[in-house]
Design a protein around this motif. Structure first.
Motif, PDB file in Angstrom:
ATOM      1  N   HIS A  63      20.706  40.531  42.816  1.00  0.00           N
ATOM      2  CA  HIS A  63      20.637  39.722  41.595  1.00  0.00           C
ATOM      3  C   HIS A  63      21.707  40.172  40.600  1.00  0.00           C
ATOM      4  O   HIS A  63      21.477  40.193  39.392  1.00  0.00           O
ATOM      5  CB  HIS A  63      19.238  39.815  40.978  1.00  0.00           C
ATOM      6  CG  HIS A  63      18.162  39.283  41.861  1.00  0.00           C
ATOM      7  ND1 HIS A  63      18.061  37.954  42.195  1.00  0.00           N
ATOM      8  CD2 HIS A  63      17.151  39.902  42.511  1.00  0.00           C
ATOM      9  CE1 HIS A  63      17.033  37.775  42.999  1.00  0.00           C
ATOM     10  NE2 HIS A  63      16.469  38.946  43.213  1.00  0.00           N
ATOM     11  N   THR A  64      22.872  40.554  41.146  1.00  0.00           N
ATOM     12  CA  THR A  64      24.006  40.921  40.302  1.00  0.00           C
ATOM     13  C   THR A  64      25.055  39.813  40.372  1.00  0.00           C
ATOM     14  O   THR A  64      24.916  38.863  41.135  1.00  0.00           O
ATOM     15  CB  THR A  64      24.659  42.246  40.764  1.00  0.00           C
ATOM     16  OG1 THR A  64      25.385  42.032  41.971  1.00  0.00           O
ATOM     17  CG2 THR A  64      23.623  43.356  40.952  1.00  0.00           C
ATOM     18  N   ASP A  65      26.119  39.993  39.605  1.00  0.00           N
ATOM     19  CA  ASP A  65      27.219  39.021  39.632  1.00  0.00           C
ATOM     20  C   ASP A  65      28.343  39.446  40.576  1.00  0.00           C
ATOM     21  O   ASP A  65      29.425  38.881  40.560  1.00  0.00           O
ATOM     22  CB  ASP A  65      27.753  38.793  38.220  1.00  0.00           C
ATOM     23  CG  ASP A  65      28.341  40.049  37.596  1.00  0.00           C
ATOM     24  OD1 ASP A  65      28.232  41.152  38.191  1.00  0.00           O
ATOM     25  OD2 ASP A  65      28.900  39.944  36.482  1.00  0.00           O
ATOM     26  N   ALA A  66      28.089  40.465  41.408  1.00  0.00           N
ATOM     27  CA  ALA A  66      29.087  40.978  42.343  1.00  0.00           C
ATOM     28  C   ALA A  66      28.583  40.845  43.777  1.00  0.00           C
ATOM     29  O   ALA A  66      27.383  40.733  44.017  1.00  0.00           O
ATOM     30  CB  ALA A  66      29.384  42.445  42.035  1.00  0.00           C
ATOM     31  N   THR A  67      29.501  40.882  44.727  1.00  0.00           N
ATOM     32  CA  THR A  67      29.131  40.891  46.131  1.00  0.00           C
ATOM     33  C   THR A  67      28.668  42.294  46.501  1.00  0.00           C
ATOM     34  O   THR A  67      29.308  43.282  46.130  1.00  0.00           O
ATOM     35  CB  THR A  67      30.334  40.486  47.004  1.00  0.00           C
ATOM     36  OG1 THR A  67      30.710  39.154  46.646  1.00  0.00           O
ATOM     37  CG2 THR A  67      29.998  40.544  48.478  1.00  0.00           C
ATOM     38  N   ALA A  68      27.555  42.391  47.221  1.00  0.00           N
ATOM     39  CA  ALA A  68      27.014  43.677  47.672  1.00  0.00           C
ATOM     40  C   ALA A  68      27.138  43.750  49.192  1.00  0.00           C
ATOM     41  O   ALA A  68      26.735  42.833  49.893  1.00  0.00           O
ATOM     42  CB  ALA A  68      25.558  43.813  47.264  1.00  0.00           C
ATOM     43  N   THR A  69      27.713  44.829  49.675  1.00  0.00           N
ATOM     44  CA  THR A  69      27.752  45.072  51.110  1.00  0.00           C
ATOM     45  C   THR A  69      26.796  46.213  51.397  1.00  0.00           C
ATOM     46  O   THR A  69      26.956  47.314  50.861  1.00  0.00           O
ATOM     47  CB  THR A  69      29.177  45.419  51.584  1.00  0.00           C
ATOM     48  OG1 THR A  69      30.056  44.344  51.210  1.00  0.00           O
ATOM     49  CG2 THR A  69      29.223  45.607  53.090  1.00  0.00           C
ATOM     50  N   VAL A  70      25.768  45.927  52.211  1.00  0.00           N
ATOM     51  CA  VAL A  70      24.749  46.927  52.533  1.00  0.00           C
ATOM     52  C   VAL A  70      24.999  47.453  53.941  1.00  0.00           C
ATOM     53  O   VAL A  70      25.444  46.727  54.825  1.00  0.00           O
ATOM     54  CB  VAL A  70      23.321  46.350  52.411  1.00  0.00           C
ATOM     55  CG1 VAL A  70      23.024  45.966  50.976  1.00  0.00           C
ATOM     56  CG2 VAL A  70      23.108  45.152  53.311  1.00  0.00           C
ATOM     57  N   THR A 101      26.813  41.493  54.254  1.00  0.00           N
ATOM     58  CA  THR A 101      27.311  41.152  52.918  1.00  0.00           C
ATOM     59  C   THR A 101      26.365  40.177  52.239  1.00  0.00           C
ATOM     60  O   THR A 101      26.009  39.154  52.823  1.00  0.00           O
ATOM     61  CB  THR A 101      28.721  40.549  53.021  1.00  0.00           C
ATOM     62  OG1 THR A 101      29.583  41.499  53.664  1.00  0.00           O
ATOM     63  CG2 THR A 101      29.277  40.218  51.659  1.00  0.00           C
ATOM     64  N   LEU A 102      25.969  40.531  51.010  1.00  0.00           N
ATOM     65  CA  LEU A 102      25.102  39.668  50.197  1.00  0.00           C
ATOM     66  C   LEU A 102      25.894  39.138  49.013  1.00  0.00           C
ATOM     67  O   LEU A 102      26.368  39.916  48.169  1.00  0.00           O
ATOM     68  CB  LEU A 102      23.895  40.454  49.672  1.00  0.00           C
ATOM     69  CG  LEU A 102      22.870  40.916  50.687  1.00  0.00           C
ATOM     70  CD1 LEU A 102      21.882  41.874  50.039  1.00  0.00           C
ATOM     71  CD2 LEU A 102      22.143  39.722  51.251  1.00  0.00           C
ATOM     72  N   LEU A 103      26.044  37.836  48.943  1.00  0.00           N
ATOM     73  CA  LEU A 103      26.715  37.221  47.801  1.00  0.00           C
ATOM     74  C   LEU A 103      25.848  37.366  46.551  1.00  0.00           C
ATOM     75  O   LEU A 103      24.631  37.590  46.658  1.00  0.00           O
ATOM     76  CB  LEU A 103      26.997  35.753  48.095  1.00  0.00           C
ATOM     77  CG  LEU A 103      27.957  35.488  49.255  1.00  0.00           C
ATOM     78  CD1 LEU A 103      28.038  33.998  49.530  1.00  0.00           C
ATOM     79  CD2 LEU A 103      29.319  36.067  48.968  1.00  0.00           C
ATOM     80  N   PRO A 104      26.437  37.209  45.372  1.00  0.00           N
ATOM     81  CA  PRO A 104      25.651  37.282  44.133  1.00  0.00           C
ATOM     82  C   PRO A 104      24.481  36.301  44.156  1.00  0.00           C
ATOM     83  O   PRO A 104      24.622  35.154  44.603  1.00  0.00           O
ATOM     84  CB  PRO A 104      26.660  36.905  43.050  1.00  0.00           C
ATOM     85  CG  PRO A 104      27.987  37.275  43.634  1.00  0.00           C
ATOM     86  CD  PRO A 104      27.855  36.991  45.103  1.00  0.00           C
ATOM     87  N   GLY A 105      23.324  36.769  43.726  1.00  0.00           N
ATOM     88  CA  GLY A 105      22.144  35.923  43.641  1.00  0.00           C
ATOM     89  C   GLY A 105      21.426  35.710  44.967  1.00  0.00           C
ATOM     90  O   GLY A 105      20.490  34.926  45.036  1.00  0.00           O
ATOM     91  N   ARG A 106      21.806  36.406  46.015  1.00  0.00           N
ATOM     92  CA  ARG A 106      21.217  36.203  47.343  1.00  0.00           C
ATOM     93  C   ARG A 106      20.379  37.394  47.774  1.00  0.00           C
ATOM     94  O   ARG A 106      20.581  38.513  47.332  1.00  0.00           O
ATOM     95  CB  ARG A 106      22.305  35.978  48.397  1.00  0.00           C
ATOM     96  CG  ARG A 106      23.179  34.795  48.150  1.00  0.00           C
ATOM     97  CD  ARG A 106      22.383  33.510  48.273  1.00  0.00           C
ATOM     98  NE  ARG A 106      23.222  32.374  47.993  1.00  0.00           N
ATOM     99  CZ  ARG A 106      23.273  31.305  48.744  1.00  0.00           C
ATOM    100  NH1 ARG A 106      22.532  31.199  49.811  1.00  0.00           N
ATOM    101  NH2 ARG A 106      24.055  30.317  48.398  1.00  0.00           N
ATOM    102  N   GLY A 107      19.476  37.128  48.697  1.00  0.00           N
ATOM    103  CA  GLY A 107      18.654  38.173  49.282  1.00  0.00           C
ATOM    104  C   GLY A 107      18.673  38.065  50.793  1.00  0.00           C
ATOM    105  O   GLY A 107      19.206  37.107  51.352  1.00  0.00           O
ATOM    106  N   ALA A 108      18.085  39.041  51.438  1.00  0.00           N
ATOM    107  CA  ALA A 108      18.013  39.059  52.893  1.00  0.00           C
ATOM    108  C   ALA A 108      16.557  39.193  53.315  1.00  0.00           C
ATOM    109  O   ALA A 108      15.688  39.501  52.500  1.00  0.00           O
ATOM    110  CB  ALA A 108      18.841  40.211  53.446  1.00  0.00           C
ATOM    111  N   SER A 109      16.324  39.000  54.583  1.00  0.00           N
ATOM    112  CA  SER A 109      14.956  39.036  55.098  1.00  0.00           C
ATOM    113  C   SER A 109      14.378  40.452  55.058  1.00  0.00           C
ATOM    114  O   SER A 109      15.105  41.445  54.938  1.00  0.00           O
ATOM    115  CB  SER A 109      14.916  38.505  56.525  1.00  0.00           C
ATOM    116  OG  SER A 109      15.301  39.503  57.435  1.00  0.00           O
ATOM    117  N   GLU A 110      13.098  40.523  55.207  1.00  0.00           N
ATOM    118  CA  GLU A 110      12.359  41.784  55.259  1.00  0.00           C
ATOM    119  C   GLU A 110      12.844  42.652  56.422  1.00  0.00           C
ATOM    120  O   GLU A 110      12.730  43.871  56.387  1.00  0.00           O
ATOM    121  CB  GLU A 110      10.864  41.463  55.417  1.00  0.00           C
ATOM    122  CG  GLU A 110       9.952  42.645  55.393  1.00  0.00           C
ATOM    123  CD  GLU A 110       9.743  43.239  54.014  1.00  0.00           C
ATOM    124  OE1 GLU A 110       9.310  44.397  53.952  1.00  0.00           O
ATOM    125  OE2 GLU A 110      10.006  42.563  52.999  1.00  0.00           O
TER     126      GLU A 110
END
Length: 95
Positions: A56-63, A76-85
């Motif tokens: 829920h940030t304004d940046a791309t997150a790579t986990v 890679t999670l784009l801003p405002g995106r989530g991933a599955s459990e």
């Protein structure tokens, strides 16, 4: 002259299990950009894995599945995106 530090604006959330077996939510508020952050839940077993990241940030997150943002398993999670459990993570870097 040193450059100013930049940060992602917003919150990054993830779920983890405490050493007692309880589900908990960890979060990073306005995390720094370009720095690897190991996701360690308070009271979790050392080396345990987190899951279900929400960016829920304004940046791309790579986990990454590995600690220290290392290894061939990442997502890679784009801003405002989530991933599955089911998505397991141990570290994250924001760009």
């Amino acid at each position: 002259m040193p450059g100013s530090a930049t940060a992602a604006t917003g919150q990054f959330r993830y779920t983890y299990t405490t050493a007692e077996g309880y589900e908990a939510v960890g979060f990073l508020n306005d995390p720094p950009s370009g720095e690897c952050i190991d996701l360690v839940g308070p009271g979790s077993a050392p080396g345990s894995v987190s899951r279900a990241p929400r960016n829920h940030t304004d940046a791309t997150a790579t986990v990454f599945l590995g600690s220290d943002c290392e290894g061939d398993t990442y997502y890679t999670l784009l801003p405002g995106r989530g991933a599955s459990e089911r998505l397991l993570v141990r570290s994250v870097v924001f760009s």
